[in-house]
Design a protein around this motif. Structure first.
Motif, mmCIF file in Angstrom:
data_model
loop_
_atom_site.group_PDB
_atom_site.id
_atom_site.type_symbol
_atom_site.label_atom_id
_atom_site.label_comp_id
_atom_site.label_asym_id
_atom_site.label_seq_id
_atom_site.Cartn_x
_atom_site.Cartn_y
_atom_site.Cartn_z
ATOM 1 N N ASN A 154 0.838 -1.216 0.000
ATOM 2 C CA ASN A 154 0.000 0.000 0.000
ATOM 3 C C ASN A 154 0.865 1.255 0.000
ATOM 4 O O ASN A 154 0.597 2.207 -0.731
ATOM 5 C CB ASN A 154 -0.895 0.041 1.245
ATOM 6 N N LYS A 201 2.035 1.702 -3.454
ATOM 7 C CA LYS A 201 0.961 2.102 -4.388
ATOM 8 C C LYS A 201 0.563 3.561 -4.219
ATOM 9 O O LYS A 201 0.287 4.252 -5.186
ATOM 10 C CB LYS A 201 -0.300 1.250 -4.113
ATOM 11 N N TYR A 202 0.508 4.008 -2.963
ATOM 12 C CA TYR A 202 -0.029 5.351 -2.706
ATOM 13 C C TYR A 202 1.063 6.422 -2.567
ATOM 14 O O TYR A 202 0.790 7.529 -2.119
ATOM 15 C CB TYR A 202 -0.975 5.316 -1.494
ATOM 16 N N ASP A 244 4.985 6.534 4.731
ATOM 17 C CA ASP A 244 5.223 6.980 3.352
ATOM 18 C C ASP A 244 4.953 8.479 3.228
ATOM 19 O O ASP A 244 4.450 9.111 4.164
ATOM 20 C CB ASP A 244 4.364 6.171 2.362
ATOM 21 N N ARG A 266 -12.350 1.972 -0.536
ATOM 22 C CA ARG A 266 -11.251 2.683 -1.186
ATOM 23 C C ARG A 266 -11.547 4.170 -1.038
ATOM 24 O O ARG A 266 -12.647 4.618 -1.367
ATOM 25 C CB ARG A 266 -11.155 2.340 -2.681
ATOM 26 N N ALA A 267 -10.577 4.940 -0.568
ATOM 27 C CA ALA A 267 -10.816 6.375 -0.385
ATOM 28 C C ALA A 267 -10.991 7.029 -1.761
ATOM 29 O O ALA A 267 -10.544 6.481 -2.771
ATOM 30 C CB ALA A 267 -9.638 6.991 0.360
ATOM 31 N N THR A 269 -8.448 -3.385 -4.310
ATOM 32 C CA THR A 269 -9.723 -4.064 -4.100
ATOM 33 C C THR A 269 -10.456 -3.541 -2.869
ATOM 34 O O THR A 269 -11.636 -3.809 -2.689
ATOM 35 C CB THR A 269 -9.464 -5.556 -3.857
ATOM 36 N N LEU A 324 -6.672 -4.240 3.798
ATOM 37 C CA LEU A 324 -6.615 -3.851 5.218
ATOM 38 C C LEU A 324 -7.697 -4.538 6.044
ATOM 39 O O LEU A 324 -7.519 -4.779 7.238
ATOM 40 C CB LEU A 324 -6.707 -2.327 5.354
#
Ligand code: ADP
Length: 374
Positions: A262, A265-266, A290, A309-310, A321, A325
């Motif tokens: 994550n 990815k973010y 991060d 998902r935000a 997906t 979490l």
């Protein structure tokens, strides 16, 4: 044509009458109702709750109630909280004989003081059965999907490794795109299978002595392609550098993999990610920080819910997906671990995971959970 209206004079019934009617009404509520007075004694129970619990209204006191639900501490805590001003509490879901019930506690107010509390029990057996059927369907469908996806992956591997003849550059590029989409689908199906196994309560915990920092390093190494393609700088701080704990390797791998992937990815390209493991007096703390897109403050309470998902997630990473979490939190709930996070929108996120130094306790189940990369 005009509509004729007639004025009806409303005469309120006597107050005493209203009280009698309300009591009658509560008696035939489909929910079980218990009223506690200011001294926290049971002052009223309706017939629904006596039928649900098998307790007679005479034998219905607080201690009988606590014994019945096997959650003495929780009931005590909830009652204390409601009497000290908390507005509404959803305590727990419980099973009595073959029925499922949901338990609520609400304060009763007189002027500004709490004059008592109402406990309500709602029959949720049917919802539970529907949930179970849905979960079983997802499990069956994901299981069936795994076989054709594995076959596609197998043939893709063969073609890409030139086993059946050399492909030109364009063919390779197209085939790689097909291969990656297939891999994404495999991960999605595995995540769905994990969720169904969690919800059916059938996953195994098999603890063995494991060098946890080595496992974390192995997960980071496995994510090298994603790290390199975004030119991210990974900084690790593991104290101590070697630490053996009794854990389920597969489950810990899922936890590390989801949180670290994550953060990748973010994050935007070229930023840094800090990963730490710190042994404290009674637990092991794992953190990942991060400098990514962050989680919008108004959506943070939903982060551990299924399929969340935000709003800013799809633009930062279209693949996702909203299951990772949820799976991580469910595992940690099962193995006495904890997870929380701090996030600043557009500036970065830190996830904190703690595991007791006593490790994970093995528990039997029907199946194991599968590591996924998304
Ligand atoms: P997903 O597959 O969408 O990443 P997860 O369950 O792993 O699903 O995460 C749920 C959501 O939490 C993500 O979609 C994203 O909105 C948010 N999230 C999780 N980790 C981070 C992070 N490190 N930075 C920003 N947002 C995050």
């Amino acid at each position: 044509m005009s509509i004729q209206t007639k004025k009806i004079k409303f005469r309120p019934p006597e107050k005493a009458n209203i009280e009698v009617k309300i009591e009658d009404l509560i008696q035939c509520f489909p929910e079980g109702v218990v009223v506690f007075n200011a001294a926290r004694q049971v002052s009223f129970v309706n017939t629904t709750i006596t039928a649900m619990t098998g307790l007679s209204s005479a034998g219905f006191d607080l201690s009988a109630f606590r014994r019945l639900f096997h959650h003495e501490n929780l009931t005590n805590l909830a009652i204390r909280q409601v009497f000290s001003g908390k507005k509404f509490l959803h305590i727990l879901e419980i099973k009595l004989t073959r029925f499922w019930y949901e338990l609520f506690l609400l304060p009763l107010h007189h002027d500004t003081t709490t004059s008592g509390a109402i406990l309500m029990l709602r029959d949720i057996t049917r919802e539970k059965e529907i949930d179970k059927t849905k979960t079983e369907f997802v499990s069956l469908a994901s299981h069936q999907l795994r076989t054709p996806l594995s076959i596609m992956k197998w043939y893709g591997d063969m073609l890409l490794s030139d086993d059946v003849g050399r492909l030109n550059a364009k063919q390779q590029r197209y085939l790689r795109a097909v291969y990656e989409s297939n891999q994404h689908m495999v991960d999605l199906v595995n995540a769905l299978l994990n969720v169904s196994r969690i919800e059916m309560g059938t996953f195994t915990v098999e603890a063995t002595m494991t060098n946890v920092p080595a496992l974390a390093r192995d997960v980071i190494n496995g994510l090298t392609p994603q790290i390199s393609s975004k030119k991210l700088k990974i900084k690790t701080y593991f104290n101590p550098a070697q630490l053996a704990l009794s854990v389920d390797q597969q489950l810990l791998r899922i936890i590390f993999q989801n949180i670290i992937s994550n953060s990748i990815k973010y994050s935007s390209a070229g930023t840094s990610i800090h990963i730490t493991l710190q042994k404290n007096s009674s637990d092991l703390l794992f953190t990942v920080t991060d400098q990514g897109c962050g989680i919008p403050p108004e959506q943070q309470e939903k982060v551990f819910t299924k399929l969340f998902r935000a709003d800013n997630a799809p633009s930062a990473s279209p693949e996702g997906t909203g299951l990772g979490l949820y799976i991580v939190k469910s595992i940690l709930d099962t193995v006495a671990g904890k997870i929380r996070f701090e996030s600043k929108f557009n500036s970065g996120t830190t996830f904190f995971v703690t595991l007791p130094l006593t490790g994970m306790k093995s528990s039997p189940g029907l199946q194991t959970l599968i590591p996924t990369k998304i």
